[in-house]
Scaffold this motif. Structure first.
Motif, mmCIF file in Angstrom:
data_model
loop_
_atom_site.group_PDB
_atom_site.id
_atom_site.type_symbol
_atom_site.label_atom_id
_atom_site.label_comp_id
_atom_site.label_asym_id
_atom_site.label_seq_id
_atom_site.Cartn_x
_atom_site.Cartn_y
_atom_site.Cartn_z
ATOM 1 N N TYR A 64 0.835 -1.208 0.000
ATOM 2 C CA TYR A 64 0.000 0.000 0.000
ATOM 3 C C TYR A 64 0.872 1.260 0.000
ATOM 4 C CZ TYR A 64 -3.245 3.630 1.388
ATOM 5 O OH TYR A 64 -3.980 4.778 1.424
ATOM 6 N N ASP A 65 1.923 1.271 0.823
ATOM 7 C CA ASP A 65 2.783 2.456 0.878
ATOM 8 C C ASP A 65 3.436 2.730 -0.466
ATOM 9 O OD1 ASP A 65 2.173 2.749 3.521
ATOM 10 O OD2 ASP A 65 3.977 1.743 4.279
ATOM 11 N N ARG A 66 3.719 1.644 -1.219
ATOM 12 C CA ARG A 66 4.437 1.806 -2.486
ATOM 13 C C ARG A 66 3.490 2.128 -3.644
ATOM 14 N NH1 ARG A 66 8.352 -2.982 -3.677
ATOM 15 N NH2 ARG A 66 9.101 -2.213 -1.662
ATOM 16 N N TYR A 67 2.336 1.402 -3.698
ATOM 17 C CA TYR A 67 1.451 1.538 -4.860
ATOM 18 C C TYR A 67 0.090 2.116 -4.530
ATOM 19 C CZ TYR A 67 4.909 -1.788 -6.620
ATOM 20 O OH TYR A 67 6.068 -2.416 -6.966
ATOM 21 N N GLY A 68 -0.236 2.232 -3.264
ATOM 22 C CA GLY A 68 -1.554 2.725 -2.881
ATOM 23 C C GLY A 68 -2.652 1.712 -3.082
ATOM 24 N N GLN A 69 -2.297 0.411 -3.190
ATOM 25 C CA GLN A 69 -3.284 -0.641 -3.425
ATOM 26 C C GLN A 69 -3.718 -1.268 -2.112
ATOM 27 O OE1 GLN A 69 -1.260 -2.603 -7.167
ATOM 28 N NE2 GLN A 69 -3.251 -3.507 -6.755
ATOM 29 N N THR A 70 -5.019 -1.458 -1.968
ATOM 30 C CA THR A 70 -5.551 -2.173 -0.802
ATOM 31 C C THR A 70 -6.010 -3.558 -1.179
ATOM 32 O OG1 THR A 70 -7.791 -1.322 -1.191
ATOM 33 C CG2 THR A 70 -6.355 -0.030 0.246
ATOM 34 N N ASP A 71 -5.794 -3.940 -2.430
ATOM 35 C CA ASP A 71 -6.238 -5.260 -2.914
ATOM 36 C C ASP A 71 -5.069 -6.227 -2.898
ATOM 37 O OD1 ASP A 71 -8.113 -6.991 -3.744
ATOM 38 O OD2 ASP A 71 -8.030 -6.419 -5.872
ATOM 39 N N ASP A 72 -5.349 -7.526 -2.879
ATOM 40 C CA ASP A 72 -4.297 -8.538 -2.848
ATOM 41 C C ASP A 72 -4.057 -9.095 -4.235
ATOM 42 O OD1 ASP A 72 -4.176 -8.392 -0.058
ATOM 43 O OD2 ASP A 72 -5.926 -9.730 0.097
ATOM 44 N N THR A 73 -2.808 -9.374 -4.527
ATOM 45 C CA THR A 73 -2.463 -10.099 -5.744
ATOM 46 C C THR A 73 -1.529 -11.219 -5.377
ATOM 47 O OG1 THR A 73 -0.637 -8.606 -6.179
ATOM 48 C CG2 THR A 73 -2.736 -8.083 -7.243
ATOM 49 N N GLN A 74 -1.502 -12.247 -6.226
ATOM 50 C CA GLN A 74 -0.707 -13.440 -5.894
ATOM 51 C C GLN A 74 -0.332 -14.170 -7.164
ATOM 52 O OE1 GLN A 74 -2.621 -16.000 -3.068
ATOM 53 N NE2 GLN A 74 -2.024 -17.807 -4.163
ATOM 54 N N PRO A 75 0.971 -14.467 -7.359
ATOM 55 C CA PRO A 75 1.374 -15.176 -8.577
ATOM 56 C C PRO A 75 1.084 -16.663 -8.496
ATOM 57 C CG PRO A 75 3.278 -14.774 -7.188
ATOM 58 C CD PRO A 75 2.108 -14.134 -6.504
ATOM 59 N N TYR A 76 0.811 -17.266 -9.643
ATOM 60 C CA TYR A 76 0.573 -18.696 -9.715
ATOM 61 C C TYR A 76 1.448 -19.293 -10.789
ATOM 62 C CZ TYR A 76 -3.374 -17.919 -6.729
ATOM 63 O OH TYR A 76 -4.155 -17.585 -5.669
ATOM 64 N N GLY A 77 1.891 -20.485 -10.541
ATOM 65 C CA GLY A 77 2.860 -21.133 -11.419
ATOM 66 C C GLY A 77 2.257 -21.665 -12.689
ATOM 67 N N ASN A 78 3.131 -22.134 -13.520
ATOM 68 C CA ASN A 78 2.737 -22.699 -14.804
ATOM 69 C C ASN A 78 2.819 -24.209 -14.727
ATOM 70 O OD1 ASN A 78 2.100 -23.018 -17.437
ATOM 71 N ND2 ASN A 78 4.142 -22.546 -18.212
ATOM 72 N N ASN A 79 1.702 -24.911 -14.989
ATOM 73 C CA ASN A 79 1.668 -26.364 -14.871
ATOM 74 C C ASN A 79 0.496 -26.878 -15.667
ATOM 75 O OD1 ASN A 79 -0.773 -26.501 -13.066
ATOM 76 N ND2 ASN A 79 0.563 -25.102 -11.945
ATOM 77 N N ARG A 80 0.135 -28.137 -15.392
ATOM 78 C CA ARG A 80 -0.900 -28.786 -16.197
ATOM 79 C C ARG A 80 -2.275 -28.170 -16.004
ATOM 80 N NH1 ARG A 80 -3.566 -32.771 -12.976
ATOM 81 N NH2 ARG A 80 -2.606 -32.997 -10.937
#
Length: 729
Positions: free
Chosen positions: A82-98
Motif C-alpha cells: 500500500y505504501d508503495r502503490y496505494g493498493q488495498t487489494d491482494d495479488t498473488q502469482p501462480y505457477g505454470n503447470n498442467r
C-alpha cells in the motif's frame, strides 16, 4: 442511470474507491506507527464500532473499514504494497503447470467486473449458506473430512478480486455439492482466528480439507481446474482397476481384508469422481474396484455377470464370489441411491471381529427393548482343521432371516482375553470351537451371554443352535451369564505403518508443489512434518508409491431426461421388492421379448412426470421368463384373480399379461393392478406395433390415482418365493 448506459465507467469507479480508502486515516495512525500502536488502536475502534454494540446506522460499514484497514497494516507485505502503490487489494502469482498458464492472482479482465461490493448487506446468499466459524470447523468439518473432502473459499469484505471468481465458484459449488463434497466459506473480517488457523493469509484463496489436512489451490480459477483439484485431494489407491486377469485375486481377498467388495461396470475410461468419493466415504467398510467396459480385457467379466452396456452397473460381493449379494443398475447414478446401496451392504454375512470399532457396530449396546441386537459368535481358530466348521457356520448365517441377530466369528489366538471370558477358560489354553450368544448392555463392556454348543459344523450342532435362537426370541432371559468384556485387539494395526508411509508420500508431493510456487508460509507446517517423518523413518525401508494419473472423459454428459427401470430378476428380487423400505413402492411393467422395446418406451413417457418422487421405483418383468411368478402372485391376490376370471369369458382363452402394470408395496404386502387398454385379439399374430403401443394409453391417469391413494388394494399373505423368479438362461 449513467452507469447503466456506460458500463465501462463501473471499473473506473471501483479503482477510484480502492484508492480513496486510506487505512491510516481510518485507524487514525501515522505512516510511521508501530505494529503495537496499530493493534492497540484497532482493538479500541473495533470495540467502539462493533455493530452489536453501536446502533449507529453507519456502524457496520465503519466496522468493515476498520477491519480491512487493520488487515492491511498488520501485514508487513500488504502495508509495504500500500505504501508503495496505494493498493488495498491482494495479488498473488501462480505457477505454470498442467492446470493452465501463469495467472496473476485470480485475474479477470475488468470489463467482466460488473458485480456489487461484497459488503455484508449485499453478500451472496450462497456464501451465507456455507459460512464457517472456528468452532464449527473444528467440531464438524475436521471430523467429517475423514469421510469426504471439503472445498473452502477464503474471502473478505472490500475484496474486489473475490468478486471476479464468483461465477466460477457458484458453478463448481453446485456440481461438487451434488457429488457429496463439503463446501465452506470463511470471511476473514469476521473469522480471522479461523483464517489464521487454516494458514490463509491472503484473499481470495481456495483450499481443500481432507483427513484434517489443508491443501491450497494455486491455479487459475476455472471449473475444470477446481474439479481436478478436488480429485487430487483424494488418496490415489482408493479404487483398483479390475480386468479378466486380476478379478479372482480382487474378489477372493474378502477373507483377508474382512470386507465386502464392490465392482462398478461403466464405459468411461476414467473412474467417475462420484465413485471415488463413495470409495473414500466407505473405505473402512468396503473394497472398491472399477471395470472399464470399453476394454477387451474385461469382456469375460461382463459376460460372466450378464452386464448390460446401456447403463452403469454396481455389484456387491460378500463371501460368495460367484454370485453378487446385491446389484443396482441405472443411468446417471445419483449419490442418494449409491449411499443407500452401500449402507445396506457394509458388512459380510459373518465377518471376523478384528477391532473394537467393528464389534461396536456389529453388536451395538442395547438401548430399547425393541432395538435389541443379539450376536451369535463363533470362537474358532485359523488353522486348516477348523475350515469345515467355519464354512458350516457361514452357511448357517447365510440362511438367517432374523433381523435382530448378527453373526460373527473370532480367532481365539488373536483375541485371547475376550475368548477366555466367554468360554470361561481359566487356563488360557486354546479350546475347541464353541458358539456363544451374547447381548451387550452398556458401553463399559457389560454383556449377558450363554455358551450354546461346541461347534464342529455337524447337523446336530446347527439344530441345537437353531433351537436356542427360537428360545431366545421368546425368552431373552436365557442369557444367564454376565461379564465385563475387554476391549478387542486391533488385528489390522500392523497395516498402520504402510498407510503412514503412503501418507508421507502424499505430503512430500504437496511440499514439492508448494516449493514450485514459493508459497513458503503455507508450506512450513508440511516441511516440519516431512522432516520429522524422514527422521523417524531413517534406517528403514521406504516403500515407493507410484501415482496413477486419471484421464478425464470429455464426452458430452448423458441427458437427464430418462426413467431408471430395472429388470426384476432373481438378483434384484430381494432389494426391489421383499426388503423394499416402508413407504416405498415398485412400479412393475409386465412385457414379453417381442413387446419389450415398444412398451418400455411408452412406459417411460407415461411415468416420467412421477420420477421426482423418492418413494417410487420402476422395474419390468419379462413374462416369457417368469410367467409362473405372475400367475402365483395373482393366485395369492384372490380379489384380483376373480376380476380377471370375470373378464376372461369363463376361461375360454389363456390369460395374457402383456401391458399389465403392478404397483407393489413390499413392506405392507399389497398390490394395485393396471390392466392395459384392450386393442383387439391379444393372440392374433398380426397385432401391430401401434396396437401394442396403445396398451398403456391410460397409465398416466392410473398413476395419478395411485399417488392419491384411491386405487383398490389387493393384499396377499406373502410374496411368491424366490424360486418363482428363475435366472435368465
Amino acid at each position: 442511470h449513467r452507469y447503466r448506459k456506460g458500463a465501462k465507467l463501473w471499473p473506473s469507479l471501483i479503482l477510484l474507491l480502492k484508492f480513496q480508502m486510506d487505512p491510516y486515516k481510518i485507524l487514525g495512525v501515522t505512516r510511521s506507527a508501530s505494529q503495537a500502536e496499530i493493534k492497540k488502536v484497532y482493538k479500541r475502534l473495533a470495540k467502539e464500532w462493533h455493530p452489536d454494540k453501536n446502533k449507529n446506522p453507519g456502524a457496520e460499514d465503519m466496522f468493515i473499514k476498520i477491519t480491512k484497514s487493520y488487515e492491511i497494516l498488520s501485514s508487513e507485505d500488504k502495508r509495504a504494497n500500500y505504501d508503495r502503490y496505494g493498493q488495498t487489494d491482494d495479488t498473488q502469482p501462480y505457477g505454470n503447470n498442467r492446470y493452465g498458464n501463469r495467472h496473476d492472482g485470480f485475474y479477470f479482465d475488468e470489463s467482466f467486473f460488473n458485480f456489487p461490493f461484497n459488503s455484508k448487506n449485499h453478500r451472496d446468499f450462497t456464501d451465507s449458506k456455507y459460512t464457517l466459524h472456528f468452532n464449527q470447523y473444528v467440531n464438524n468439518v475436521v471430523p467429517d473430512s475423514y469421510k469426504r473432502p471439503y472445498l473452502i473459499k477464503i474471502t473478505s469484505d472490500w475484496c474486489f478480486s473475490c468478486i471476479h471468481i464468483e461465477p466460477v465458484w457458484k458453478e463448481v459449488v453446485q456440481e461438487m455439492e451434488s457429488l457429496g463434497v463439503g463446501i465452506g466459506v470463511v470471511d476473514v473480517g469476521y473469522e480471522r482466528r479461523l483464517a489464521n488457523h487454516l494458514g490463509a493469509h491472503r484473499t481470495p484463496s481456495i483450499l481443500g480439507v481432507i483427513n484434517g489436512k489443508v491443501t491450497f489451490f494455486h491455479y487459475a480459477v476455472a471449473k475444470e481446474h477446481l474439479r481436478q483439484f478436488v480429485e487430487d485431494l483424494l488418496p490415489q489407491r482408493l479404487v483398483e482397476r479390475v480386468t479378466d486377469k486380476n478379478d479372482l485375486q480382487f474378489l477372493n481377498s474378502w477373507h483377508e481384508l474382512n470386507k465386502p467388495h464392490v465392482l462398478l461396470f461403466d464405459q468411461v475410461p476414467a473412474v467417475p469422481l462420484l465413485y471415488k468419493l463413495t470409495a473414500f466415504a466407505y473405505k473402512d467398510y468396503l473394497q472398491f474396484g472399477y471395470v472399464d467396459q470399453g476394454l477387451s480385457e474385461t469382456a469375460n467379466l461382463q459376460k460372466q455377470f450378464n452386464i448390460n452396456t446401456y447403463a452403469p452397473t454396481m455389484l456387491i460381493f460378500k463371501e460368495n464370489t460367484d454370485k453378487p449379494a446385491d446389484i443396482i443398475q441405472a443411468k446417471g447414478m445419483k449419490k442418494q441411491i449409491i449411499e443407500e446401496f452401500m449402507s445396506n451392504n457394509k458388512f459380510l454375512l459373518a465377518p471376523r471381529l478384528v477391532s473394537q470399532k467393528l464389534f461396536d457396530e456389529l453388536c451395538p449396546v442395547k438401548q430399547f427393548h425393541r432395538r435389541r441386537k443379539y450376536c451369535v459368535l463363533l470362537i474358532t481358530g485359523d488353522e486348516e482343521i477348523f475350515s469345515f466348521g467355519n464354512q458350516a457356520f457361514l452357511s448357517f448365517a447365510s440362511a438367517n432371516t432374523r433381523e435382530v441377530v448378527r453373526f460373527a466369528y473370532v480367532y481365539q489366538r488373536l483375541q485371547q482375553p475376550l475368548c477366555d471370558i466367554l468360554m470361561q477358560n481359566k487356563e488360557s489354553a486354546q479350546s475347541p470351537p464353541q458358539v456363544v450368544i451374547l447381548e451387550r448392555r452398556n458401553a463399559a463392556g457389560k454383556a449377558f451371554y450363554k455358551p450354546v454348543t461346541a461347534w464342529n459344523g455337524s447337523e446336530e450342532d446347527k439344530q441345537r443352535l437353531l433351537e436356542e435362537l427360537d428360545r431366545l426370541q421368546k425368552d431373552p432371559s436365557i442369557l444367564i451369564h454376565d461379564a465385563m468384556l475387554p476391549e478387542l485387539n486391533n488385528e489390522f494395526a500392523s497395516m498402520f505403518v504402510i498407510r503412514w508411509i503412503y501418507a508421507s508420500y502424499d505430503y512430500l508431493s504437496e511440499v514439492i508443489d508448494d516449493i514450485l510456487h514459493n508459497n513458503w508460509r503455507e508450506m512450513m507446517p508440511l516441511l516440519s512434518l516431512i522432516f520429522s517423518a524422514l527422521f523417524i523413518l531413517f534406517g528403514t525401508v521406504v516403500i515407493q508409491a507410484f501415482r496413477q494419473e486419471c484421464i478425464f472423459n470429455t464426452n458430452t454428459p448423458l441427458s437427464k431426461n430418462f426413467v431408471e427401470v430395472t429388470e426384476l430378476t432373481d438378483i434384484t428380487y430381494i432389494s426391489n421388492l421383499v426388503k423394499l423400505r416402508p413407504g416405498h413402492m415398485n412400479i412393475v411393467l409386465v412385457l414379453t421379448d417381442a413387446s419389450k422395446n415398444i412398451l418400455l418406451s411408452k412406459f417411460a413417457k407415461e411415468v416420467y412426470s412421477f420420477t421426482g418422487s423418492l418413494t417410487l421405483h420402476f422395474s419390468f418383468l419379462n413374462i416369457d421368463k417368469h410367467s409362473e411368478w405372475m400367475s402365483t402372485l395373482l393366485e395369492y391376490a384372490q380379489d384380483a384373480m376373480q376380476i380377471d376370471a370375470e373378464e376372461d369369458d369363463g376361461g375360454a382363452r389363456k390369460a395374457d399379461y402383456t401391458g399389465y402394470v403392478l404397483a407393489l408395496n413390499g413392506h405392507k404386502k399389497y398390490l394395485c393392478l393396471f390392466r392395459p387398454v384392450y386393442t383387439g385379439e391379444d393372440h392374433d399374430s398380426s397385432i401391430s406395433t401401434l396396437q401394442i403401443h396403445h396398451k398403456l394409453d391410460r397409465l398416466g391417469l392410473w398413476m395419478e390415482r395411485l399417488m392419491e391413494g384411491t386405487l383398490p388394494r389387493y393384499y396377499i399373505p406373502t410374496w411368491p418365493g424366490i424360486d418363482k423368479i428363475t435366472p435368465c438362461k
